[in-house]
Scaffold this motif. Structure first.
Motif, PDB file in Angstrom:
ATOM      1  N   HIS A 178      45.951  43.194  43.558  1.00  0.00           N
ATOM      2  CA  HIS A 178      45.571  44.291  44.408  1.00  0.00           C
ATOM      3  C   HIS A 178      44.087  44.312  44.494  1.00  0.00           C
ATOM      4  O   HIS A 178      43.328  45.450  44.456  1.00  0.00           O
ATOM      5  N   GLY A 179      43.323  43.101  44.813  1.00  0.00           N
ATOM      6  CA  GLY A 179      42.008  43.175  44.999  1.00  0.00           C
ATOM      7  C   GLY A 179      41.192  43.028  43.773  1.00  0.00           C
ATOM      8  O   GLY A 179      41.676  43.124  42.722  1.00  0.00           O
ATOM      9  N   PRO A 180      39.835  43.250  43.913  1.00  0.00           N
ATOM     10  CA  PRO A 180      38.858  42.965  42.918  1.00  0.00           C
ATOM     11  C   PRO A 180      38.992  44.041  41.967  1.00  0.00           C
ATOM     12  O   PRO A 180      39.093  45.218  42.391  1.00  0.00           O
ATOM     13  N   THR A 181      38.912  43.768  40.578  1.00  0.00           N
ATOM     14  CA  THR A 181      38.601  44.738  39.483  1.00  0.00           C
ATOM     15  C   THR A 181      36.979  45.508  39.540  1.00  0.00           C
ATOM     16  O   THR A 181      36.336  44.708  40.364  1.00  0.00           O
ATOM     17  N   PHE A 182      37.055  46.442  39.048  1.00  0.00           N
ATOM     18  CA  PHE A 182      35.622  46.932  38.826  1.00  0.00           C
ATOM     19  C   PHE A 182      35.095  45.996  37.991  1.00  0.00           C
ATOM     20  O   PHE A 182      33.495  45.733  38.602  1.00  0.00           O
ATOM     21  N   GLU A 183      35.355  45.484  37.080  1.00  0.00           N
ATOM     22  CA  GLU A 183      34.535  44.283  36.341  1.00  0.00           C
ATOM     23  C   GLU A 183      34.403  43.244  36.928  1.00  0.00           C
ATOM     24  O   GLU A 183      33.133  42.674  36.931  1.00  0.00           O
ATOM     25  N   TYR A 184      35.048  42.834  38.085  1.00  0.00           N
ATOM     26  CA  TYR A 184      34.803  41.693  38.699  1.00  0.00           C
ATOM     27  C   TYR A 184      33.624  41.832  39.700  1.00  0.00           C
ATOM     28  O   TYR A 184      32.662  40.972  39.861  1.00  0.00           O
ATOM     29  N   LEU A 185      33.448  43.229  40.304  1.00  0.00           N
ATOM     30  CA  LEU A 185      32.462  43.478  41.267  1.00  0.00           C
ATOM     31  C   LEU A 185      31.063  43.745  40.281  1.00  0.00           C
ATOM     32  O   LEU A 185      29.999  43.022  40.896  1.00  0.00           O
ATOM     33  N   ILE A 186      31.147  44.175  39.285  1.00  0.00           N
ATOM     34  CA  ILE A 186      29.878  44.174  38.459  1.00  0.00           C
ATOM     35  C   ILE A 186      29.323  42.736  38.142  1.00  0.00           C
ATOM     36  O   ILE A 186      28.277  42.414  38.083  1.00  0.00           O
TER      37      ILE A 186
END
Length: 220
Positions: A178-186
């Motif tokens: 479902h796309g990048p997680t918040f943790e991935y982006l951070i």
């Protein structure tokens, strides 16, 4: 004005006709092989986007009858699972509901629906700032709105093979269907040595941006 722009204007204008509607239960349905909620909604109402009615009514029934299993994930229903299919109370209410949910049918119309959710984030962020909501919370809220819009848009797509291809692409790229997680982006942002506050700001901005590549496919 091209077709894509016209559809956006029509969609926004018709949102003003939305009214809250109540329902009356009608009959139960047992999930068959190859079923998914939007497909069942199409059979029941002639509209694949009224699946949320089935979810609401089934979950209400679950509170009183254990033969109805609570639906917690719109993408996961099982063969043999018992659902509750509600009826509209009146043709007037049906018409009001259809004005809201019948618009996103084709992939381009779903893209417009998705864009409408996304572009609202920047305006919502202004309101959050006025409410003195802290930066991290605003970043999380912006991310969740974008993330949920992505999931719901893909759920509305009739071509399940295309959805699986999109999910595979995201797994390969982000490790998440479902796309990048918040943790991935951070994590990606901080690895560059960027300050955390700037990373939160970047997430808010990126959450409210739309893809010109996909949008261009829906233009004349």
């Amino acid at each position: 004005m091209n077709q894509f722009s016209k559809l956006i204007l029509i969609f926004i204008a018709q949102l003003s006709f939305f009214t809250v509607i109540s329902q009356e239960a009608n009959n139960s349905y047992v999930v068959q092989s190859g079923d998914w909620l939007s497909k069942i909604s199409q059979k029941a109402y002639g509209n694949p986007h009224l699946y949320y009615k089935i979810i609401e009514s089934t979950n209400e029934k679950h509170l009183l009858d254990n033969s109805f299993q609570k639906i917690t994930n719109v993408e996961k229903i099982s063969v043999g699972q018992k659902l509750w299919i509600p009826n509209y109370k009146s043709s007037k209410e049906q018409k009001a509901d259809d004005v809201l949910v019948a618009i996103p049918v084709t992939d381009c119309e779903i893209r417009i629906w998705y864009n409408y959710q996304v572009v609202a984030i920047s305006e919502l962020n202004k309101n959050w700032i006025q409410q003195k909501i802290d930066l991290k919370t605003r970043a999380v809220k912006a991310y969740e709105l974008r993330h949920n819009a992505r999931i719901n848009a893909r759920f509305m797509m009739a071509d399940r093979t295309a959805v699986k291809e999109l999910q595979k692409r995201d797994i390969d790229k982000y490790g998440n269907p479902h796309g990048p997680t918040f943790e991935y982006l951070i994590g990606k942002c901080t690895k560059k040595g960027t300050a955390m506050a700037t990373c939160y700001e970047d997430i808010i901005v990126s959450s409210s941006s739309v893809s010109t590549v996909y949008n261009s496919k829906c233009k004349d």
